[in-house]
Enzyme design. Sequence first.
Site, PDB file in Angstrom:
ATOM      1  N   LYS A  27       0.747  -1.168  -0.043  1.00  0.00           N
ATOM      2  CA  LYS A  27      -0.192  -0.042  -0.022  1.00  0.00           C
ATOM      3  C   LYS A  27       0.915   1.171   0.014  1.00  0.00           C
ATOM      4  O   LYS A  27       0.603   2.289  -0.876  1.00  0.00           O
ATOM      5  CB  LYS A  27      -1.015  -0.194   1.238  1.00  0.00           C
ATOM      6  CG  LYS A  27      -1.960   1.073   1.235  1.00  0.00           C
ATOM      7  CD  LYS A  27      -3.228   0.644   2.123  1.00  0.00           C
ATOM      8  CE  LYS A  27      -3.033   0.711   3.642  1.00  0.00           C
ATOM      9  NZ  LYS A  27      -2.973   1.964   4.363  1.00  0.00           N
ATOM     10  N   SER A  28       1.764   1.289   0.712  1.00  0.00           N
ATOM     11  CA  SER A  28       2.909   2.396   1.071  1.00  0.00           C
ATOM     12  C   SER A  28       3.405   2.741  -0.231  1.00  0.00           C
ATOM     13  O   SER A  28       3.450   3.791  -0.772  1.00  0.00           O
ATOM     14  CB  SER A  28       3.687   2.324   2.053  1.00  0.00           C
ATOM     15  OG  SER A  28       3.165   2.115   3.280  1.00  0.00           O
ATOM     16  N   ARG A  32       2.836   5.921  -3.336  1.00  0.00           N
ATOM     17  CA  ARG A  32       4.192   6.529  -3.811  1.00  0.00           C
ATOM     18  C   ARG A  32       4.318   6.344  -5.477  1.00  0.00           C
ATOM     19  O   ARG A  32       4.759   7.438  -5.921  1.00  0.00           O
ATOM     20  CB  ARG A  32       5.207   6.176  -2.838  1.00  0.00           C
ATOM     21  CG  ARG A  32       5.274   6.616  -1.438  1.00  0.00           C
ATOM     22  CD  ARG A  32       6.204   5.985  -0.638  1.00  0.00           C
ATOM     23  NE  ARG A  32       6.196   6.503   0.798  1.00  0.00           N
ATOM     24  CZ  ARG A  32       5.369   6.361   1.744  1.00  0.00           C
ATOM     25  NH1 ARG A  32       4.088   5.541   1.249  1.00  0.00           N
ATOM     26  NH2 ARG A  32       5.508   6.846   2.988  1.00  0.00           N
ATOM     27  N   GLY A 100      -5.302   7.857   5.458  1.00  0.00           N
ATOM     28  CA  GLY A 100      -4.398   8.817   6.038  1.00  0.00           C
ATOM     29  C   GLY A 100      -3.255   9.125   5.206  1.00  0.00           C
ATOM     30  O   GLY A 100      -2.759  10.257   5.039  1.00  0.00           O
ATOM     31  N   ARG A 128      -8.784  11.910  12.604  1.00  0.00           N
ATOM     32  CA  ARG A 128      -7.325  11.787  12.890  1.00  0.00           C
ATOM     33  C   ARG A 128      -6.446  12.821  12.819  1.00  0.00           C
ATOM     34  O   ARG A 128      -7.059  13.761  12.093  1.00  0.00           O
ATOM     35  CB  ARG A 128      -6.867  10.675  11.835  1.00  0.00           C
ATOM     36  CG  ARG A 128      -7.401   9.230  11.883  1.00  0.00           C
ATOM     37  CD  ARG A 128      -6.968   8.289  10.842  1.00  0.00           C
ATOM     38  NE  ARG A 128      -5.466   8.082  11.174  1.00  0.00           N
ATOM     39  CZ  ARG A 128      -4.847   7.378  10.149  1.00  0.00           C
ATOM     40  NH1 ARG A 128      -5.383   6.842   9.077  1.00  0.00           N
ATOM     41  NH2 ARG A 128      -3.564   6.871  10.509  1.00  0.00           N
ATOM     42  N   SER A 173       7.023   9.260  12.009  1.00  0.00           N
ATOM     43  CA  SER A 173       5.903   8.902  11.282  1.00  0.00           C
ATOM     44  C   SER A 173       6.549   9.006   9.915  1.00  0.00           C
ATOM     45  O   SER A 173       6.997  10.284   9.380  1.00  0.00           O
ATOM     46  CB  SER A 173       4.954  10.319  11.222  1.00  0.00           C
ATOM     47  OG  SER A 173       4.099  10.043  10.160  1.00  0.00           O
ATOM     48  N   ASP A 325       1.908  -1.202  11.902  1.00  0.00           N
ATOM     49  CA  ASP A 325       0.582  -1.525  11.534  1.00  0.00           C
ATOM     50  C   ASP A 325       0.412  -3.042  11.815  1.00  0.00           C
ATOM     51  O   ASP A 325      -0.665  -3.609  11.508  1.00  0.00           O
ATOM     52  CB  ASP A 325       0.694  -1.472   9.804  1.00  0.00           C
ATOM     53  CG  ASP A 325       0.654   0.107   9.662  1.00  0.00           C
ATOM     54  OD1 ASP A 325       0.384   0.922  10.372  1.00  0.00           O
ATOM     55  OD2 ASP A 325       1.037   0.314   8.295  1.00  0.00           O
ATOM     56  N   LYS A 352      -4.259   5.784  14.658  1.00  0.00           N
ATOM     57  CA  LYS A 352      -4.640   5.074  13.503  1.00  0.00           C
ATOM     58  C   LYS A 352      -5.905   5.086  13.013  1.00  0.00           C
ATOM     59  O   LYS A 352      -6.548   6.053  13.458  1.00  0.00           O
ATOM     60  CB  LYS A 352      -4.087   3.737  13.424  1.00  0.00           C
ATOM     61  CG  LYS A 352      -2.403   3.381  13.988  1.00  0.00           C
ATOM     62  CD  LYS A 352      -1.525   4.066  12.679  1.00  0.00           C
ATOM     63  CE  LYS A 352      -0.049   4.018  12.981  1.00  0.00           C
ATOM     64  NZ  LYS A 352       0.648   4.657  12.055  1.00  0.00           N
ATOM     65  N   ARG A 356      -6.163   1.565  17.916  1.00  0.00           N
ATOM     66  CA  ARG A 356      -6.112   0.144  18.011  1.00  0.00           C
ATOM     67  C   ARG A 356      -5.922  -0.433  19.125  1.00  0.00           C
ATOM     68  O   ARG A 356      -5.843  -1.718  19.163  1.00  0.00           O
ATOM     69  CB  ARG A 356      -4.678   0.085  16.941  1.00  0.00           C
ATOM     70  CG  ARG A 356      -5.440   0.296  15.479  1.00  0.00           C
ATOM     71  CD  ARG A 356      -4.101  -0.146  14.209  1.00  0.00           C
ATOM     72  NE  ARG A 356      -5.058   0.027  13.134  1.00  0.00           N
ATOM     73  CZ  ARG A 356      -4.318   0.198  11.744  1.00  0.00           C
ATOM     74  NH1 ARG A 356      -3.148   0.296  11.858  1.00  0.00           N
ATOM     75  NH2 ARG A 356      -5.105   0.276  10.992  1.00  0.00           N
TER      76      ARG A 356
END
Length: 444
Positions: A27-28, A32, A100, A128, A173, A325, A352, A356
Amino acid sequence: MSHPEPSSLTVPPATRLAGRIRVPGDKSISHRALMLSALAVGESRVEGLLEGEDVLATAAALRAMGARIERDGAGVWTINGFGVGGLLQPAAALDMGNSGTSTRLLMGLIASHPITATFTGDASLSARPMERVITPLSRMGADITASPGGRLPLMLRGLCPAVPIEYALPVASAQVKSAILLAGLNTPGITRVIEPVLTRDHSERMLAGFGAEVLVEETSRGRIISITGEAELRPQSIVVPGDPSSAAFWMVAASIVPGSDVTIENVGLNPTRAGLVTALRMMGADITEISPRTVGGEPVADLRVRHAALRGITVPHDLAPSMIDEYPVLFVAAAFAAGRTVARGADELRVKESDRIAAMRAALEASGVQVTEHEDGLSVDGSGGDAIPGGGTVATQLDHRIAMSMTVAALHARTAITLDNVSPVRTSYPTFFDQLAALSGEVA
Ligand code: S3P
């Protein structure tokens, strides 16, 4: 973007999980890949793109700002970019759905362009904190008006030329780091981010791959990432490795369901993401790496995971950023270990897609597991490998990872567990339940 209707699901126990699966793209890296392709002049091609709702939200926003993005086949996309500095004014608000990463990274991208954008999102995203990106981007010159508490909806007016900054991250982060680096791309001079704790480094790797000038230095103040602005990015052909955060569910499921033997193909094992493999091995998991190789500049291997007797551990705090995660599903592994697992050092879990720590405490308690809540994590008393009681109804809190983690827990429960809403799973892993059916020998 559509906001899916809630759908509940009752998950029965599995007898064993067996077979081979290929998890969807990271996903990340998918976010990108779309963003940097949009900033390159010419056509880029991405293979293995995750086609989950979060990534589709990024694609829709980039289209709204002028990129031509087309799907050529399953996971294969072409992107015709507008060049750094070439973002167009979007005609309507950008709907970020649950994502996010889309929000924070695109805020960075827009901050150094002379356009104005409004960001909206679902109930989870709108709760968030965005202050963490608002502060550095405002310092670069962006004018940001947020809802109370620094939340969405918010309006961002970019500044061009923006002002380069040096910024030490107050929270570990990768999203904040990436937002600043992306803003730095269209900012004259050198923009610097200092991270005291190493977070996922996909942005640095991919920016360099697209031809940006990125310098990474390890210093006593931490890791300093410098990007030279007014960059020209060259279009690329990118292969996205499988998402370790999605593979995590099968690593734990195969470890806890007796008789299981699962091979997960093409799993990204970037050291900034692979903390769960280390933690599970410390717990006694049986994980073999097969055919280690490099895909799209990232280390990748197939993982064979067989059922094993897990034991409770104290999770080293320094593993936290590389498995942030994966804590929800680590808590599930802990529920089946012998003795107590203490998994702390992860206060970021509170902000998150849901809180969580609170969500997993409630979910595990509803399933008959003994849990102690800490400010920064959970202690979990495990069953020693026996099935947990189950039988309860779990609130997934609009959080895909809570939904998938508790699905895994249900696979070795005495009584089925009901999840109130599994629709958020589509944000990151649209084929999750089909793959579960394949591994457990059921019909989807
Ligand atoms: C992400 C960074 C992490 C992670 C998120 C994806 C990214 O968030 O939890 O799922 O792609 O940069 P933080 O930057 O808030 O730690």
